[in-house]
Design a protein around this motif. Structure first.
Motif, PDB file in Angstrom:
ATOM      1  N   GLY A   1      -8.329  -1.690   1.929  1.00  9.55           N
ATOM      2  CA  GLY A   1      -7.994  -2.872   1.268  1.00  9.55           C
ATOM      3  C   GLY A   1      -8.173  -2.525  -0.249  1.00  9.55           C
TER       4      GLY A   1
ATOM      5  N   ASP B   1      -6.352  18.889   8.935  1.00 13.18           N
ATOM      6  CA  ASP B   1      -5.614  18.634  10.156  1.00 13.18           C
ATOM      7  C   ASP B   1      -4.245  17.816  10.002  1.00 13.18           C
TER       8      ASP B   1
ATOM      9  N   VAL C   1      -0.793  -7.421  -4.169  1.00  8.97           N
ATOM     10  CA  VAL C   1      -0.246  -8.477  -3.453  1.00  8.97           C
ATOM     11  C   VAL C   1      -1.345  -9.508  -3.138  1.00  8.97           C
TER      12      VAL C   1
ATOM     13  N   ASP D   1      -5.459   3.166   7.926  1.00 11.19           N
ATOM     14  CA  ASP D   1      -6.654   2.819   8.050  1.00 11.19           C
ATOM     15  C   ASP D   1      -6.919   1.399   8.299  1.00 11.19           C
TER      16      ASP D   1
ATOM     17  N   ILE E   1      -4.904  10.322   8.886  1.00 12.49           N
ATOM     18  CA  ILE E   1      -3.635  10.412   8.070  1.00 12.49           C
ATOM     19  C   ILE E   1      -2.596  10.657   9.100  1.00 12.49           C
TER      20      ILE E   1
ATOM     21  N   TYR F   1      -9.595  12.158  -3.661  1.00 16.34           N
ATOM     22  CA  TYR F   1      -9.813  13.548  -3.318  1.00 16.34           C
ATOM     23  C   TYR F   1      -8.719  14.557  -3.412  1.00 16.34           C
TER      24      TYR F   1
ATOM     25  N   ALA G   1       0.083   6.616   4.819  1.00 26.07           N
ATOM     26  CA  ALA G   1       0.614   5.806   5.439  1.00 26.07           C
ATOM     27  C   ALA G   1       1.992   5.109   5.149  1.00 26.07           C
TER      28      ALA G   1
ATOM     29  N   ASP H   1       1.477  -1.350  -4.685  1.00 29.59           N
ATOM     30  CA  ASP H   1       0.382  -0.770  -4.665  1.00 29.59           C
ATOM     31  C   ASP H   1      -0.424  -1.301  -5.856  1.00 29.59           C
ATOM     32  N   ALA H   2      -1.887  -1.745  -5.826  1.00 29.32           N
ATOM     33  CA  ALA H   2      -2.779  -2.023  -6.662  1.00 29.32           C
ATOM     34  C   ALA H   2      -2.929  -1.103  -7.868  1.00 29.32           C
TER      35      ALA H   2
ATOM     36  N   GLY I   1      -2.802   6.555  -2.481  1.00 36.37           N
ATOM     37  CA  GLY I   1      -4.187   5.782  -2.002  1.00 36.37           C
ATOM     38  C   GLY I   1      -5.005   6.858  -1.989  1.00 36.37           C
ATOM     39  N   GLN I   2      -6.140   6.952  -1.252  1.00 32.02           N
ATOM     40  CA  GLN I   2      -7.219   7.734  -1.174  1.00 32.02           C
ATOM     41  C   GLN I   2      -7.112   9.023  -1.553  1.00 32.02           C
TER      42      GLN I   2
ATOM     43  N   GLY J   1       0.821  -1.195  -0.035  1.00 28.90           N
ATOM     44  CA  GLY J   1      -0.020   0.051   0.016  1.00 28.90           C
ATOM     45  C   GLY J   1       0.697   1.225   0.043  1.00 28.90           C
TER      46      GLY J   1
ATOM     47  N   ALA K   1      -2.506  -1.177   3.730  1.00 29.26           N
ATOM     48  CA  ALA K   1      -3.375  -0.899   2.597  1.00 29.26           C
ATOM     49  C   ALA K   1      -4.725  -0.533   2.740  1.00 29.26           C
ATOM     50  N   GLY K   2      -5.086   0.413   3.730  1.00 29.44           N
ATOM     51  CA  GLY K   2      -6.213   1.324   3.734  1.00 29.44           C
ATOM     52  C   GLY K   2      -7.393   0.569   3.989  1.00 29.44           C
TER      53      GLY K   2
END
Ligand SMILES: Cc1cc2nc3c(=O)[nH]c(=O)nc-3n(C[C@H](O)[C@H](O)[C@H](O)COP(=O)(O)OP(=O)(O)OC[C@H]3O[C@@H](n4cnc5c(N)ncnc54)[C@H](O)[C@@H]3O)c2cc1C
Length: 334
Positions: free
Chosen positions: A118, A53, A86, A287, A298, A46, A14, A33-34, A40-41, A10, A115-116
């Motif tokens: 997933g 924060d 993975v 996550d 985060i 976004y 993170a 990472d996939a 990631g997110q 991931g 992996a957040g």
């Protein structure tokens, strides 16, 4: 076969920061990472939203945060396997073997699962012919660039934070903006819901309530109308060329659920002091990790990355003393 000290599954915030923390302890790492892009997110969902924060950043767009993390980890040049999921993880502390869906093999002394959610994906509405409109971009689940919606007639569907936030952000960009929701009450933060009410009262947003998505009209991926139905089945067609359904994310641990780790409601249980999972040598952060008092933020993932890297050092460098040092003392490689 790729050999490394730490395999990081991931490359969200993170995972990226874990590569930094490993590097500071002179541990090599490989990020897997996939998705085709790291972030990631933040990048996938976004990138243009400001985050408020992140310590020492009063506001930073999610995409800019990832770009800054990339600059921070650059001195350590972690290996990267992107666009690879993975699939399997076997072995024991000191000698793990990971394989990906593209046939890569990674040998690692320890593993960090970052992996957040997933393998995450949007909850898609069950509408006939949806795929063609998704392929053309007429139906989208994330706003990568607000400007793509300038002058468009946009239908946003949903009643949560994403639906309301994007309605507020796109109301001055879209030519016309409809919000379709099946009940008058929104699940969004109260201040956002109040702003939505105000925007609807002055005609900036057209509310379509209580309705839900019923059908898509158009051909060859060109969207011409979104048909909605009320609770009695009465329908009407909104002339529109873009649809943004915000029905949340489907979270799926995917292969991770089969690796023999102790799980708790689709998350990986870890020891709070080290982030080690129930399997020695395998750590989880961000996550996907859970423990009493866990906050899915985060900043918490960053701290967990530091704890996991320090706990991994004796596994990856047995017999080598680890002297805790500040980064101001150690510096980073040129
Ligand atoms: C709209 C929105 C707004 C948000 N706002 C904030 C905010 O203001 N402040 C805040 O702190 N947080 C916010 N968050 C939450 C924040 O984005 C997450 O907490 C953060 O992204 C988690 O980081 P992560 O690295 O743990 O996981 P992710 O960012 O989810 O990254 C995990 C990565 O792992 C990959 N992966 C999963 N399974 C595999 C596998 N088997 N093989 C290979 N790769 C795999 C995925 O492809 C993904 O890229 C927000 C989230 C959203 C959706």
């Amino acid at each position: 076969m790729i050999q490394t000290d730490v395999a990081i599954i991931g490359a969200g915030p993170a995972g990226l920061f874990a590569a930094f923390e490993c590097g500071m302890l002179k541990l090599g790492s490989v990020l897997i990472d996939a998705l085709d892009e790291a972030g990631g997110q933040c990048v996938a969902l976004y990138p243009e939203k400001p985050i408020f924060d992140i310590p020492a950043h009063p506001a930073i767009e999610a995409g800019a945060l990832i770009a800054a993390l990339e600059r921070q980890i650059a001195p350590f040049s972690p290996g990267r396997l992107l666009g690879r999921r993975v699939e399997s993880l076997s072995g024991e502390a000191g000698k793990f073997l990971l394989t990906t869906d593209k046939g890569d093999e990674v040998a690692a002394r320890a593993v960090i699962i970052a992996a957040g959610a997933g393998a995450f994906g949007p909850n898609r509405p069950p509408l006939a012919g949806l795929e063609a409109f998704e392929a053309s971009g007429a139906v989208q689940y994330y706003v990568r660039r607000r400007e793509d919606f300038r002058g468009r007639t946009v239908v946003i569907a949903g009643g949560g934070d994403s639906a309301v936030d994007w309605a507020l952000q796109l109301k001055d960009i879209a030519a016309t903006l409809y919000v379709v929701h099946r009940r008058p009450k929104f699940r969004a933060a109260p201040e956002s819901a109040a702003q939505l009410d105000a925007a609807s009262a002055c005609g900036d947003i057209k509310m379509v309530i209580p309705y839900q998505l019923h059908a898509l009209h158009g051909a060859d991926g060109v969207l011409e109308g979104v048909e909605v139905a009320d609770l009695e089945g009465r329908t009407k067609i909104l002339a529109a060329d873009r649809l943004l359904p915000f029905f949340g994310l489907a979270m799926d641990l995917g292969p991770i659920a089969t690796w023999g780790l102790a799980l708790e409601r689709h998350h990986v249980q870890v020891a709070p002091a080290t982030c080690e999972t129930s399997v020695p040598g395998i750590f989880a952060i961000g996550d996907i990790a859970t423990y009493p008092g866990k906050l899915k933020l985060i900043l918490q993932g960053f701290s967990e990355a530091a704890m996991a890297a320090h706990a991994i050092h004796p596994i990856a460098r047995p017999g080598e003393a680890l002297h805790f040092e500040y980064s101001t003392t150690k510096g980073v490689p040129a």
